[in-house]
Scaffold this motif. Structure first.
Motif: not given
Ligand code: ZN
Length: 413
Positions: A264-271, A282-301
């Motif tokens: 579900x990267x769509x909501x992270x990038x959009x946030x 939206x500060x909590x949402x943005x912080x969460x989004x940045x963290x998620x995308x960083x973790x998923x950059x290794x996890x998803x591949x």
């Protein structure tokens, strides 16, 4: 009724390179995929559609859809909870918006209203309203007092019996997938993604009851413990999983033939892109989004490389991430997760058909498959962002029926 689509390059959904050819559709199915000129020249049909060199591909499948999250590219709602009449209008509009943007199938990740999606799915099946083939759900379920959505005993009571009652209610309603929120959500309540909000006994009861009733389970999970509970309960699809560790990854890989995964990267990038007015924090949402995308950059591949089926679908429906932009997930898969465009497209088509429970008849351009087909002005296997522009989708066919006919009228043979 036979329709011949010719002068096209065919992306069949497997991930293989596009090839020149023609496709013959008979009623709601693909009757033949023709590669050689003689076969194409001798094919007969009631109508002939000239593809003008465009790319023919399977319809897109969204794996994490919220049709009752009101906002779409056509109408933004600034309140999240809508009055019941407006909610229904929004859901029906959003179904049509998704189809207008090339999504011929969708798997619901939960609704804000009860009974809306089951009614909508029946109306779509009956041809009464346009929309994707829909696996309908009901309210996203979290236990009483945890997420603050007070919806009545059947929906958020505690204990195994409450879970069984919820599953029985969903089955009677015609729901096909129940959404269980096992982890909290940092974007809403910082730190809560580490929480586990069901007991083992509750999840076990839900899993057994869903299996007995023939319902699928979709789960909101972030941590190793939550992932283990989802797998134990027999979940069909796991969303997010951002904090998965090595053991959780191994467990997902061990279940790769029965589960699907949609980060579900769509909501992270959009946030991260959103610039809200000053009264919206939206500060909590943005912080969460940045963290998620960083973790998923290794996890998803890693999950993809080890054979877990990874699908698109990014929580569209927020005002900053409206329904209708769902094809942006394809670009995010390429940019953030290292997919090639063809791999991302295959996730959104072939794997989508498998998620819908129709892997033998949906999601590929192949003889015998359901004729859910898009004709694209351009080659999405070199640039997936083409699919974000509905104007570049020259034709949308669903079950052999043209939802959007090519601008140049079909020629009667
Ligand atoms: Zn969601």
């Amino acid at each position: 009724m036979r329709q011949l689509i010719r002068n096209i390059s065919i992306f069949d959904g497997t991930g293989a390179a596009p090839f020149a050819g023609a496709v013959l559709v008979e009623d709601d199915r693909i009757a033949a995929v023709l590669r050689d000129d003689a076969a194409i020249a001798s094919a007969t049909a009631d109508t002939v559609i000239d593809g003008h060199g465009g790319t023919l591909m399977p319809g897109l499948v969204d794996a994490h859809t919220h049709l009752t999250w009101g906002s779409s590219v056509e109408k933004i709602y600034h309140q999240f909870i809508l009055p019941p009449e407006e909610l229904k209008v929004a859901a029906w509009r959003n179904a049509r918006v998704l189809l207008d943007h090339g999504f011929t199938s969708a798997y619901s990740a939960g609704a804000l209203g009860d009974g809306i999606e089951t009614e909508l799915a029946r109306a779509i099946d009956a041809g009464q309203t346009p929309g994707p083939r829909l696996i309908p759900s009901t309210l996203e379920r979290s236990p009483e007092g945890v997420e603050g959505v007070e919806t009545g005993d059947v929906f958020n009571g505690r204990g195994p019996d409450a879970m069984r009652a919820f599953i029985a209610y969903c089955a009677a309603e015609g729901v096909r997938s129940v959404k269980l929120v096992i982890s909290g959500e940092d974007a809403l309540k910082p730190g809560s993604a580490q929480d586990i909000i069901y007991t083992d006994a509750e999840m076990q009861a839900a899993g057994e009851a869903a299996r007995d009733a023939g319902l699928w389970i979709a789960t909101h999970v972030y941590t190793p413990r939550a992932i283990a509970m989802a797998l134990e309960a027999g979940a069909r699809i796991l969303y997010h999983c951002s904090f998965a560790d090595a053991a959780a990854i191994d467990a997902m890989v061990a279940n790769k033939d029965t589960i699907f995964y949609a980060p579900g990267p769509g909501v992270s990038v959009a946030a991260l892109e959103a610039s809200p007015p000053p009264h919206i924090d939206m500060s909590a949402m943005k912080a969460s989004a940045a963290q998620r995308l960083e973790l998923e950059a290794r996890l998803v591949p890693e999950l993809r490389r080890r054979g877990v089926r990874v699908l698109i679908g990014g929580d569209y429906g927020f005002p900053f991430n409206p329904n209708g932009r769902n094809a942006r997930d394809l670009e995010h898969f390429v940019t953030h997760y290292g997919f090639t465009p063809a791999e991302a497209l295959s996730s959104a088509t072939m794997l989508g058909g498998q998620l819908m429970g129709q892997g033998d008849e949906l999601g590929l351009v192949r003889e015998g498959f359901i004729a859910d087909l898009l004709l694209i002005d351009g080659d999405p296997t070199t640039d997936v962002t083409i699919l974000q522009d509905a104007a570049r989708i020259a034709m949308i066919m669903q079950g052999g029926r043209l939802h959007k006919a090519p601008a140049s009228q079909p020629v009667t043979a």
